[in-house]
Design a protein around this motif. Structure first.
Motif, PDB file in Angstrom:
ATOM      1  N   LEU A 102       0.832  -1.204   0.000  1.00 53.26           N
ATOM      2  CA  LEU A 102       0.000   0.000   0.000  1.00 53.26           C
ATOM      3  C   LEU A 102       0.867   1.255   0.000  1.00 53.26           C
ATOM      4  O   LEU A 102       0.612   2.217  -0.736  1.00 53.26           O
ATOM      5  N   ALA A 103       1.909   1.263   0.817  1.00 54.56           N
ATOM      6  CA  ALA A 103       2.796   2.422   0.874  1.00 54.56           C
ATOM      7  C   ALA A 103       3.470   2.649  -0.474  1.00 54.56           C
ATOM      8  O   ALA A 103       3.574   3.780  -0.950  1.00 54.56           O
ATOM      9  N   LEU A 104       3.904   1.548  -1.102  1.00 57.05           N
ATOM     10  CA  LEU A 104       4.531   1.688  -2.411  1.00 57.05           C
ATOM     11  C   LEU A 104       3.555   2.225  -3.430  1.00 57.05           C
ATOM     12  O   LEU A 104       3.877   3.046  -4.280  1.00 57.05           O
ATOM     13  N   THR A 105       2.302   1.779  -3.304  1.00 61.21           N
ATOM     14  CA  THR A 105       1.279   2.234  -4.248  1.00 61.21           C
ATOM     15  C   THR A 105       1.051   3.733  -4.114  1.00 61.21           C
ATOM     16  O   THR A 105       0.967   4.458  -5.107  1.00 61.21           O
ATOM     17  N   VAL A 106       1.014   4.220  -2.865  1.00 60.34           N
ATOM     18  CA  VAL A 106       0.798   5.648  -2.639  1.00 60.34           C
ATOM     19  C   VAL A 106       1.931   6.466  -3.245  1.00 60.34           C
ATOM     20  O   VAL A 106       1.708   7.495  -3.883  1.00 60.34           O
ATOM     21  N   VAL A 107       3.154   5.977  -3.080  1.00 61.04           N
ATOM     22  CA  VAL A 107       4.306   6.710  -3.600  1.00 61.04           C
ATOM     23  C   VAL A 107       4.286   6.744  -5.121  1.00 61.04           C
ATOM     24  O   VAL A 107       4.487   7.778  -5.742  1.00 61.04           O
ATOM     25  N   THR A 108       3.984   5.617  -5.747  1.00 64.60           N
ATOM     26  CA  THR A 108       4.101   5.545  -7.201  1.00 64.60           C
ATOM     27  C   THR A 108       3.004   6.303  -7.923  1.00 64.60           C
ATOM     28  O   THR A 108       3.207   6.727  -9.056  1.00 64.60           O
ATOM     29  N   VAL A 109       1.865   6.539  -7.288  1.00 64.13           N
ATOM     30  CA  VAL A 109       0.795   7.240  -7.999  1.00 64.13           C
ATOM     31  C   VAL A 109       0.871   8.742  -7.788  1.00 64.13           C
ATOM     32  O   VAL A 109       0.107   9.480  -8.377  1.00 64.13           O
ATOM     33  N   THR A 110       1.795   9.242  -6.933  1.00 70.88           N
ATOM     34  CA  THR A 110       1.936  10.685  -6.754  1.00 70.88           C
ATOM     35  C   THR A 110       2.568  11.284  -8.004  1.00 70.88           C
ATOM     36  O   THR A 110       3.693  10.938  -8.368  1.00 70.88           O
ATOM     37  N   PRO A 111       1.885  12.164  -8.727  1.00 69.57           N
ATOM     38  CA  PRO A 111       2.426  12.686  -9.985  1.00 69.57           C
ATOM     39  C   PRO A 111       3.583  13.645  -9.743  1.00 69.57           C
ATOM     40  O   PRO A 111       3.605  14.392  -8.780  1.00 69.57           O
ATOM     41  N   ALA A 112       4.548  13.639 -10.669  1.00 70.16           N
ATOM     42  CA  ALA A 112       5.698  14.535 -10.542  1.00 70.16           C
ATOM     43  C   ALA A 112       5.260  15.983 -10.617  1.00 70.16           C
ATOM     44  O   ALA A 112       5.885  16.875 -10.054  1.00 70.16           O
ATOM     45  N   GLU A 113       4.122  16.216 -11.310  1.00 68.90           N
ATOM     46  CA  GLU A 113       3.677  17.584 -11.486  1.00 68.90           C
ATOM     47  C   GLU A 113       3.214  18.240 -10.181  1.00 68.90           C
ATOM     48  O   GLU A 113       2.976  19.440 -10.123  1.00 68.90           O
ATOM     49  N   ALA A 114       3.041  17.436  -9.107  1.00 66.41           N
ATOM     50  CA  ALA A 114       2.595  18.004  -7.841  1.00 66.41           C
ATOM     51  C   ALA A 114       3.651  18.912  -7.214  1.00 66.41           C
ATOM     52  O   ALA A 114       3.343  19.744  -6.367  1.00 66.41           O
ATOM     53  N   THR A 115       4.919  18.749  -7.595  1.00 66.63           N
ATOM     54  CA  THR A 115       5.968  19.629  -7.096  1.00 66.63           C
ATOM     55  C   THR A 115       5.836  20.987  -7.765  1.00 66.63           C
ATOM     56  O   THR A 115       5.838  21.077  -8.992  1.00 66.63           O
ATOM     57  N   PRO A 116       5.654  22.073  -6.985  1.00 60.44           N
ATOM     58  CA  PRO A 116       5.426  23.391  -7.599  1.00 60.44           C
ATOM     59  C   PRO A 116       6.574  23.790  -8.520  1.00 60.44           C
ATOM     60  O   PRO A 116       7.741  23.551  -8.237  1.00 60.44           O
TER      61      PRO A 116
END
Length: 342
Positions: free
Chosen positions: A10-24
């Motif tokens: 689950l933790a790995l899943t959360v990390v991998t679905v965070t889009p790179a574009e979220a970084t301002p």
């Protein structure tokens, strides 16, 4: 074992679905021209925005120039180009503070504006209204935080900043009064002239008797101006006589309205808790440190916050010292950092 493995998945899943574009996205530092209109005059200025994250709201400072034809950069071309305000903008930008500086009446692209054909009607309140419009323009810029606005004034601009501090909305979070005009205008002029006459006497240009006559003539000239009487320039050197004659000419309305302001009286309107810096240079012959005593006491009574008055050893009116004749002195830079520190 199954539950621990599931947690890891689950933790790995959360990390991998965070889009790179979220970084301002980082927006680079930039200058842009700002234009606003006040009393029928189009006023031009420079907004400096330091590097920041896209969408970030920044602290922002309005920069106000000193007396005379001093433009947005703190210059009086062609003779004087110290770049005082441009250098203040650079210093504040390095501390993540956006700045707006503008060409006031009679300078730069703004010129005399609506007063071009009637310069004798230009008074000090017109400059205060122009500064208020600039403050509102800064407030409305997309990069600025209207809850974290600052006013930074140099010399006469510091007095203007005090007047803004008690009247604009929202009230500024802080005021930096750099080598401020802290007493009435004509009192400051008389103080400067007495000092110049004394130095000329020390160098043997005048006798003590001539010095006493000239000092009395300067004081009489100030009294006459305030009483709206003609000034007797008989006992004054030509350059000083020309100065007082100019004060009775097209500049008369401005001089009278500027002289009507006693800066310590403006302090009571400041919001308690306003952060205030007041600098005075020990080598400043235009605004000597003792002239700021009454203003410093008034600020203390108004319950504002520090840094308060900060003497700058060896620093002149343009915020330079002997080792830094063309850039802001380290003591001045340090005072600005103290003012902007959170």
């Amino acid at each position: 074992m199954f539950f621990r493995l599931a947690a890891v998945v689950l933790a790995l899943t959360v990390v991998t679905v965070t889009p790179a574009e979220a970084t301002p996205r980082l927006v680079p530092a930039a200058d842009r021209e700002v234009v606003f209109t006040v009393d029928g005059t189009t006023t031009y200025g420079t907004l400096h925005v330091p590097a920041h994250r896209a969408g970030q709201r920044l602290r922002a400072a309005l920069l106000l120039p000193g007396s005379g034809p001093t433009d947005r950069d703190g210059n009086q071309p062609p003779a004087s180009r110290p770049n005082t305000l441009a250098q203040v903008a650079d210093a504040l930008g390095s501390d993540q503070v956006a700045t707006l500086r503008f060409d006031k009446y009679g300078t730069g692209r703004t010129g005399l504006g609506a007063y071009r054909d009637r310069p004798e009607e230009l008074d000090y309140p017109a400059f205060v209204r122009q500064a208020k419009a600039a403050y509102e323009s800064l407030r409305d810029q997309p990069e600025t935080d209207p809850r974290a606005l600052l006013v930074v004034g140099h010399s006469e601009g510091a007095m203007t900043g005090l007047l803004l501090g008690g009247t604009v909305r929202p009230r500024p979070a802080g005021l930096a009064l750099l080598q401020p005009q802290a007493i009435r205008f004509l009192d400051l002029v008389a103080l400067q002239l007495h000092a110049q006459i004394a130095e000329a006497t020390r160098q043997g240009q005048f006798t003590p008797e001539q010095q006493r006559a000239m000092d009395a003539a300067v004081d009489a000239a100030v009294t006459a101006l305030r009483a709206h009487r003609p000034v007797d320039t008989t006992d004054l050197p030509p350059a000083v006589a020309q100065l007082f004659e100019a004060f009775q000419g097209p500049s008369a309305r401005f001089v009278e309205s500027d002289d009507a302001v006693y800066p310590p009286d403006t302090v009571a309107a400041l919001r308690p808790g306003t952060r205030v810096l007041l600098t005075c240079g020990t080598d400043d012959v235009q605004v000597p440190c003792p002239t700021t005593d009454a203003l410093t006491a008034a600020l203390r009574r108004a319950h504002v916050e520090g840094p308060g008055r900060v003497p700058l050893p060896g620093v002149d009116h343009l915020l330079h010292d002997a080792d830094h004749p063309d850039t802001l002195a380290p003591a001045a830079l340090d005072a600005l950092r103290r003012f902007t520190e959170r």
